[in-house]
Enzyme design. Structure first.
Site, PDB file in Angstrom:
ATOM      1  N   ASP A  51       6.838   3.184   7.062  1.00  0.00           N
ATOM      2  CA  ASP A  51       8.038   2.656   6.907  1.00  0.00           C
ATOM      3  C   ASP A  51       8.092   1.577   6.529  1.00  0.00           C
ATOM      4  O   ASP A  51       9.669   0.580   6.250  1.00  0.00           O
ATOM      5  CB  ASP A  51       8.917   2.678   9.097  1.00  0.00           C
ATOM      6  CG  ASP A  51       8.066   1.857   9.712  1.00  0.00           C
ATOM      7  OD1 ASP A  51       7.475   1.284   9.050  1.00  0.00           O
ATOM      8  OD2 ASP A  51       8.742   1.697  10.653  1.00  0.00           O
ATOM      9  N   SER A  52       7.407   0.740   6.423  1.00  0.00           N
ATOM     10  CA  SER A  52       7.672  -0.739   5.171  1.00  0.00           C
ATOM     11  C   SER A  52       8.572  -0.252   4.387  1.00  0.00           C
ATOM     12  O   SER A  52       8.205  -1.144   2.989  1.00  0.00           O
ATOM     13  CB  SER A  52       6.120  -0.196   4.477  1.00  0.00           C
ATOM     14  OG  SER A  52       5.698   0.252   4.173  1.00  0.00           O
ATOM     15  N   ASP A  90       5.572   8.021   8.273  1.00  0.00           N
ATOM     16  CA  ASP A  90       6.077   7.415   9.664  1.00  0.00           C
ATOM     17  C   ASP A  90       7.338   7.748  10.136  1.00  0.00           C
ATOM     18  O   ASP A  90       7.832   7.585   9.848  1.00  0.00           O
ATOM     19  CB  ASP A  90       5.988   5.364   9.048  1.00  0.00           C
ATOM     20  CG  ASP A  90       4.978   4.268   9.417  1.00  0.00           C
ATOM     21  OD1 ASP A  90       4.341   5.008  10.230  1.00  0.00           O
ATOM     22  OD2 ASP A  90       5.436   3.869   9.059  1.00  0.00           O
ATOM     23  N   LYS A 119       2.369   9.475  11.800  1.00  0.00           N
ATOM     24  CA  LYS A 119       1.807   7.946  12.752  1.00  0.00           C
ATOM     25  C   LYS A 119       3.125   7.612  13.589  1.00  0.00           C
ATOM     26  O   LYS A 119       4.649   7.483  12.884  1.00  0.00           O
ATOM     27  CB  LYS A 119       1.724   7.423  11.487  1.00  0.00           C
ATOM     28  CG  LYS A 119       1.341   6.060  11.538  1.00  0.00           C
ATOM     29  CD  LYS A 119       0.554   4.810  11.158  1.00  0.00           C
ATOM     30  CE  LYS A 119       0.852   4.086   9.731  1.00  0.00           C
ATOM     31  NZ  LYS A 119       2.319   2.992  10.645  1.00  0.00           N
ATOM     32  N   GLU A 121       4.346   4.198  16.535  1.00  0.00           N
ATOM     33  CA  GLU A 121       3.669   3.183  17.222  1.00  0.00           C
ATOM     34  C   GLU A 121       3.832   3.044  18.740  1.00  0.00           C
ATOM     35  O   GLU A 121       4.734   3.602  19.159  1.00  0.00           O
ATOM     36  CB  GLU A 121       4.807   2.410  16.265  1.00  0.00           C
ATOM     37  CG  GLU A 121       4.487   1.347  15.141  1.00  0.00           C
ATOM     38  CD  GLU A 121       5.554   0.490  14.076  1.00  0.00           C
ATOM     39  OE1 GLU A 121       5.851  -0.530  15.380  1.00  0.00           O
ATOM     40  OE2 GLU A 121       5.561   0.616  12.963  1.00  0.00           O
ATOM     41  N   GLU A 188      -3.710  -2.645  13.223  1.00  0.00           N
ATOM     42  CA  GLU A 188      -2.601  -3.470  12.293  1.00  0.00           C
ATOM     43  C   GLU A 188      -3.542  -5.080  12.849  1.00  0.00           C
ATOM     44  O   GLU A 188      -3.029  -5.254  13.726  1.00  0.00           O
ATOM     45  CB  GLU A 188      -1.375  -3.631  12.260  1.00  0.00           C
ATOM     46  CG  GLU A 188      -0.785  -4.285  11.024  1.00  0.00           C
ATOM     47  CD  GLU A 188       0.487  -4.255  10.400  1.00  0.00           C
ATOM     48  OE1 GLU A 188       0.701  -2.648  11.119  1.00  0.00           O
ATOM     49  OE2 GLU A 188       0.986  -4.843   9.903  1.00  0.00           O
TER      50      GLU A 188
HETATM   51  O1  KIV Z   1       4.858   1.189   6.940  1.00  0.00           O
HETATM   52  C1  KIV Z   1       3.447   0.921   6.843  1.00  0.00           C
HETATM   53  O2  KIV Z   1       3.488   1.093   5.501  1.00  0.00           O
HETATM   54  C2  KIV Z   1       2.105   0.944   7.671  1.00  0.00           C
HETATM   55  C3  KIV Z   1       1.326   0.266   7.061  1.00  0.00           C
HETATM   56  C4  KIV Z   1       1.515  -1.462   6.869  1.00  0.00           C
HETATM   57  C5  KIV Z   1       0.187   0.615   8.213  1.00  0.00           C
HETATM   58  O3  KIV Z   1       2.504   1.106   9.078  1.00  0.00           O
END
Ligand code: KIV
Length: 270
Positions: A51-52, A90, A119, A121, A188
């Protein structure tokens, strides 16, 4: 052309075998098919549609506004570029607000975008959700340490786990999530000593970003290794274009340094 082995699809058992054999896992983010293809051809084992993308693609200040539809769109594009690498997606902010919503959204990633793993959090509080997804056959990577979706609770993007009680809680979170069925952990911005303890206590692969080189693998944001991120560049990031003539060479250099544990050095760790 890559100097790395790119035969066969990477799978959950393969990633566990790599940990058991001490072979480091090279991971990068990607958001479109062309970059995904380039990473796939140059030895990257795991590609994350992070989600970056909210920050590096959309120019947002945080990852919070990223939607499920946007993630699916980028996931579909990335998945078309992969023949070898394992695809993680994510879960965006609020997509896992309840177990029911999370199951529907994770299912969408698997069915519509070709994800191999989701993934999310959170710590031990995600135990029930991880167990439910595991029961449904959806592999889970649990993201511990700095959790960008909680930036407003945390008050900024800071190293997590320096204090004894926070470190003990993270060790326990890792244990609980593995027991609940998580197939991977991502740490992280975690001090090296704590990341080492978590990596050693876990049977599942532990991937680090700003968590030292003892982890079973490393991940960085693609645009950080290509030196095109703007604004604050995190201490854990390294620009591989600085010494490469093209993007494929930069990706190869990153993969090589992850595989031989020379990245991250102390300079990129906490
Ligand atoms: O969103 C993302 O790119 C991430 C990485 C920084 C691990 O979670």
């Amino acid at each position: 052309m890559s100097s790395h082995n790119t035969t066969g699809r990477v799978t959950v058992p393969k990633l566990k075998e790599m940990k058991a054999q001490g072979e480091k896992i090279a991971c990068l983010t990607a958001y479109d098919a062309s970059f995904a293809r380039l990473l796939d051809n140059n030895g990257v084992d795991v590609v994350l549609v992070g989600d970056s993308l909210g920050m590096v693609i959309q120019g947002l200040e945080t990852t919070l506004p990223v939607t499920m539809d946007e993630m699916v769109y980028h996931g579909q594009a990335v998945s078309r570029g992969l023949d070898h690498a394992f695809l993680i997606m994510d879960m965006p902010f609020m997509s896992d607000a309840s177990v029911e919503e999370a199951v529907a959204n994770a299912g969408r990633f698997m069915k519509q975008a070709g994800a191999n793993m989701v993934k999310l959090e959170g710590g031990a509080d995600q135990k029930e959700l991880v167990a439910t997804l595991t029961r449904l056959g959806i592999p889970v990577c649990a993201h511990l340490g700095l959790q960008p979706q909680r930036v407003h609770k945390l008050g900024g993007y800071r190293v997590q786990g320096r204090e004894h009680d926070v470190a003990e809680r993270m060790l326990e979170d890792a244990r609980v999530l593995e027991q609940a069925g998580a197939d991977m952990l991502l740490l992280e911005c975690v001090p090296v000593e704590l990341a080492e303890k978590i990596t050693k206590q876990s049977k599942i692969p532990v991937i680090g970003i700003g968590a030292g080189n003892i982890c079973d693998g490393q991940i960085l944001v693609l645009y950080d290794i290509l030196g095109i991120s703007v604004g604050h560049i995190p201490k854990f990031a390294k620009n591989y274009m600085a010494e490469s003539t093209d993007i494929a060479a930069a990706v190869n250099a990153y993969v090589t340094e992850v595989k031989n544990s020379s990245f991250p050095s102390a300079e990129h760790s906490f």
